[in-house]
Each structure stands twice: as structure tokens, then as C-alpha cells.
Write a protein that holds these residues in place. Structure first.
Motif, PDB file in Angstrom:
ATOM      1  N   MET A   1       0.562  -0.886   0.226  1.00 48.98           N
ATOM      2  CA  MET A   1       0.433   0.368   0.364  1.00 48.98           C
ATOM      3  C   MET A   1       1.365   1.318   0.243  1.00 48.98           C
ATOM      4  SD  MET A   1      -3.058  -1.199  -0.307  1.00 48.98           S
ATOM      5  CE  MET A   1      -4.318   0.490   0.786  1.00 48.98           C
ATOM      6  N   GLY A   2       0.279   2.365  -0.899  1.00 50.10           N
ATOM      7  CA  GLY A   2       1.441   3.636  -0.653  1.00 50.10           C
ATOM      8  C   GLY A   2       0.694   4.729   1.020  1.00 50.10           C
ATOM      9  N   GLY A   3       1.709   5.786   0.493  1.00 48.14           N
ATOM     10  CA  GLY A   3       1.658   5.907   1.876  1.00 48.14           C
ATOM     11  C   GLY A   3       0.722   7.247   1.768  1.00 48.14           C
ATOM     12  N   ASN A   4       0.678   8.053   1.001  1.00 49.66           N
ATOM     13  CA  ASN A   4       0.107   9.478   0.472  1.00 49.66           C
ATOM     14  C   ASN A   4      -1.446   9.086   0.140  1.00 49.66           C
ATOM     15  OD1 ASN A   4       2.997   9.776  -0.469  1.00 49.66           O
ATOM     16  ND2 ASN A   4       2.663   8.952  -2.355  1.00 49.66           N
ATOM     17  N   VAL A   5      -1.506  10.478   0.615  1.00 48.81           N
ATOM     18  CA  VAL A   5      -3.034  10.320   0.959  1.00 48.81           C
ATOM     19  C   VAL A   5      -3.253  11.398  -0.144  1.00 48.81           C
ATOM     20  CG1 VAL A   5      -4.884  10.957   2.813  1.00 48.81           C
ATOM     21  CG2 VAL A   5      -3.592   9.922   3.163  1.00 48.81           C
ATOM     22  N   TRP A   6      -4.556  11.298  -0.851  1.00 49.98           N
ATOM     23  CA  TRP A   6      -4.637  12.675  -1.606  1.00 49.98           C
ATOM     24  C   TRP A   6      -6.245  13.604  -2.138  1.00 49.98           C
ATOM     25  CZ3 TRP A   6      -1.420  13.537  -6.289  1.00 49.98           C
ATOM     26  CH2 TRP A   6      -0.179  12.424  -6.053  1.00 49.98           C
ATOM     27  N   PHE A   7      -6.249  14.112  -2.131  1.00 50.30           N
ATOM     28  CA  PHE A   7      -7.139  14.789  -1.901  1.00 50.30           C
ATOM     29  C   PHE A   7      -7.733  16.392  -3.272  1.00 50.30           C
ATOM     30  CE2 PHE A   7     -10.579  17.950  -1.144  1.00 50.30           C
ATOM     31  CZ  PHE A   7     -11.699  17.471   0.248  1.00 50.30           C
ATOM     32  N   ARG A  26      -1.764   2.643  -7.508  1.00 44.83           N
ATOM     33  CA  ARG A  26      -0.265   3.071  -6.549  1.00 44.83           C
ATOM     34  C   ARG A  26      -0.588   2.164  -4.910  1.00 44.83           C
ATOM     35  NH1 ARG A  26       3.809   7.598  -9.441  1.00 44.83           N
ATOM     36  NH2 ARG A  26       2.847   7.240 -11.219  1.00 44.83           N
ATOM     37  N   GLY A  27      -1.476   2.503  -5.065  1.00 45.68           N
ATOM     38  CA  GLY A  27      -2.214   2.014  -3.618  1.00 45.68           C
ATOM     39  C   GLY A  27      -2.191   3.399  -3.078  1.00 45.68           C
ATOM     40  N   ASP A  28      -2.388   4.106  -3.268  1.00 49.61           N
ATOM     41  CA  ASP A  28      -2.515   5.803  -2.214  1.00 49.61           C
ATOM     42  C   ASP A  28      -4.133   5.858  -1.703  1.00 49.61           C
ATOM     43  OD1 ASP A  28      -0.046   6.222  -2.010  1.00 49.61           O
ATOM     44  OD2 ASP A  28       0.471   7.732  -3.807  1.00 49.61           O
ATOM     45  N   ALA A  29      -4.616   6.486  -0.362  1.00 52.43           N
ATOM     46  CA  ALA A  29      -6.248   6.772  -0.727  1.00 52.43           C
ATOM     47  C   ALA A  29      -6.067   8.156  -1.108  1.00 52.43           C
ATOM     48  CB  ALA A  29      -5.261   7.230   1.312  1.00 52.43           C
ATOM     49  N   VAL A  30      -7.347   7.945  -1.578  1.00 54.17           N
ATOM     50  CA  VAL A  30      -7.611   9.139  -2.741  1.00 54.17           C
ATOM     51  C   VAL A  30      -9.688  10.242  -1.929  1.00 54.17           C
ATOM     52  CG1 VAL A  30      -8.723   9.942  -4.643  1.00 54.17           C
ATOM     53  CG2 VAL A  30      -7.026   8.615  -4.564  1.00 54.17           C
ATOM     54  N   ILE A  31      -9.346  11.377  -1.526  1.00 57.06           N
ATOM     55  CA  ILE A  31     -10.591  11.035  -1.325  1.00 57.06           C
ATOM     56  C   ILE A  31     -10.864  12.674  -2.421  1.00 57.06           C
ATOM     57  CG2 ILE A  31     -12.090  13.139  -0.523  1.00 57.06           C
ATOM     58  CD1 ILE A  31      -9.132  11.616   1.168  1.00 57.06           C
ATOM     59  N   ALA A  32     -12.106  12.146  -3.203  1.00 58.21           N
ATOM     60  CA  ALA A  32     -12.619  12.111  -4.437  1.00 58.21           C
ATOM     61  C   ALA A  32     -13.893  13.383  -4.668  1.00 58.21           C
ATOM     62  CB  ALA A  32     -12.519  11.111  -6.208  1.00 58.21           C
TER      63      ALA A  32
END
Length: 292
Positions: A1-7, A26-32
Motif C-alpha cells: 500500500m502507498g502512504g500518500n493521501v490525496w484530496f 499505486r495503493g494511495d488513499a484518495v478523497i475525490a
């Protein structure tokens, strides 16, 4: 899992949606988010948290969205402000309200989101990235897209200033400036390409305005740029990985050979203008100013 959190705001289509998909892959978390973010079911199926958010919302509403993101995935590391649309047509034809609405979304919305994002990132002292969207239109104006060019110039100048303000906190800001990409941005009726209520087509027949409108119609769905490839590069650059590994973080990220060509042409025109006018341009100081 990626370690980034995208907004990501403006994730309903185009660059925002494809950046979200690339980050998720890439396994990052995304808030869309978008004005109707909870309709983005394909991103939800890929693992994104969906939120409704208008970029012109008040601070409390934006901060509630940030809190919801944090409650789900932890601290946000990457903000991408991709919401926006192009307003085309003659300057004379565009009403004051239409011009305001364009700037409110494309410029004031970016400023609004960025301000709240700095307020979120700075106290945490953990760095972070803010990416705003300009355009090849950040570099030159032309008939029929004056308001879009003005908006994108504003975003580029704002973001460069933002970077200078926040870099000492470890926060990096960049403006992404794509050329023509096949994103659906110019599709009629899609909400991203708008014309004034009073288009004044008859009055501007045979002018540069009509020529540009015809060009945009022909360019739609025929743009040279591949948004999937661009999204991959953007995520690399914003995370310092892949093609960006070992390179300095760019304040501006140009995308597409057409963008590079047009920017170089603008630079050449500007240099030619300065050469022709330099004696006049540099003749304006007081006589008591010591010449270098």
C-alpha cells in the motif's frame, strides 16, 4: 500500500479523475470531490472516498471535508485543485455575471481551496503538496478565450507566489500547465466548456473569434495529448518518484509538446519585443539614479 493521501477537487472528469485513478492504482488513499462528488461511482469502486464539495464553499464547509478525509485515511499529504471550466466567446458577448462566475470558480475557488489547504498543512509541520491547474493558456491570450487565459494567468501567478510563501514550512506548490489533451474538456454540454448566453455569432462572423471557435470545435476529441500518460507523470512529480526521482520539484509543470512549442514561441516574441523597445523601456529612471 502507498502512504500518500490525496484530496482532489474536480475529480468528476479529465485530469482530476485520471490523477485519482493513477494514485489509487499505486495503493494511495484518495478523497475525490466535485459539486456532485457522490456520483463518482467508478472512483468509489476503485477505493476512493467520495465527497460533495464546491470549491467556492465557505471555510467551515471545506474544513469539514478535510476532517472527513482525515477521519477516514489520516493526514492529507497531497492536494490537487483541478476544478474549472473554459468560458469561450467574444469579450463583448460575455456578461458581467458570466465573467464573475468564471473567475469565482476558476480563480477565487483555487485561492479559496489553497488558503484552507495551507491552514491545514502548516501547523502539522509535516510538509505536503498543493497542485493547481493552469494551462498552456497561462502563457498567451487570444480571440475567444480572454476570460480563460486571464483566469489561468492568475492561477499561475498565484501559485508561484504561494510556493514562495510556504516553502519554508516544507510545503511545495506547483501549477500544472497542460497543452491540448483528450479529456472531454471541450465537449459541448459537459459543463467544462461554456459559451455566453448571447454568443453574438453573426456580429463576429469572419473574425478571429469565429476562427478560434471553429478551431476548438475541430480540436475536440482530436487533441494530441494522452491524459493517462500525463496523470502518471503528474503523480510521479508530486511524489518525487518515477520520472521525477532525483529532480528538483518544479514550480511549473508543462505537459505536452504543443505546450512546450507555444511557450517557447511566447518567450521568443517577448524577447523580440524587449530587443526592439529596450532603449525606450530603460529610459524612464530619474536622472540622479546611478546607472549600472
Amino acid at each position: 500500500m502507498g502512504g500518500n493521501v490525496w484530496f482532489i477537487s474536480g475529480a468528476s472528469s479529465g485530469f482530476g479523475k485520471h490523477i485519482a485513478q493513477e494514485a489509487l492504482s499505486r495503493g494511495d488513499a484518495v478523497i475525490a470531490t466535485s459539486r456532485k462528488g457522490t456520483t463518482l461511482k467508478d472512483l468509489e469502486a476503485a477505493g476512493a472516498l467520495l465527497l460533495d464539495l464546491d470549491v467556492t464553499s465557505d471555510d467551515a464547509t471545506i474544513q469539514v471535508a478535510f476532517q472527513a478525509a482525515g477521519d477516514k485515511h489520516g493526514a492529507i499529504t497531497h492536494f490537487v485543485n483541478a476544478a474549472g471550466y473554459i468560458l469561450t466567446g467574444a469579450i463583448e458577448a460575455i456578461s458581467a455575471q458570466e465573467a464573475f462566475d468564471s473567475f469565482n470558480n476558476n480563480v477565487l475557488g483555487v485561492m479559496n481551496m489553497s488558503r484552507n489547504q495551507v491552514a491545514y498543512l502548516r501547523p502539522r509541520r509535516a510538509g505536503g503538496v498543493i497542485a493547481n491547474f493552469g494551462s498552456v493558456g497561462s502563457w498567451y491570450g487570444g480571440a475567444a478565450f480572454a476570460h480563460y487565459a486571464a483566469a489561468k494567468w492568475a492561477v499561475s501567478g498565484f501559485t508561484e507566489s504561494l510556493h514562495e510563501e510556504v516553502k519554508e514550512f516544507g510545503i511545495r506548490a506547483t501549477v500544472i500547465e497542460p497543452g491540448y489533451f483528450r479529456t472531454g474538456f471541450l465537449n459541448e454540454g459537459g459543463g467544462n466548456c461554456r459559451s455566453p448566453r448571447n454568443e453574438m455569432r453573426d456580429e463576429y462572423t469572419g473574425t478571429g473569434v469565429a476562427g478560434v471557435m471553429d478551431f476548438l470545435g475541430q480540436a475536440n476529441r482530436n487533441q494530441p495529448g494522452d491524459v493517462v500518460k500525463a496523470a502518471r507523470i503528474i503523480v510521479d512529480v508530486l511524489t518525487g518518484t518515477g520520472v521525477a526521482a532525483g529532480k528538483e520539484f518544479p514550480i511549473r509543470l508543462l505537459l505536452g509538446p504543443d505546450c512546450v512549442r507555444d511557450v517557447k514561441a511566447k518567450m521568443a516574441r517577448t524577447e523580440a519585443l524587449i530587443r526592439e523597445w529596450e532603449p525606450t523601456i530603460t529610459s524612464t529612471d530619474h536622472e540622479d539614479v546611478k546607472k549600472a
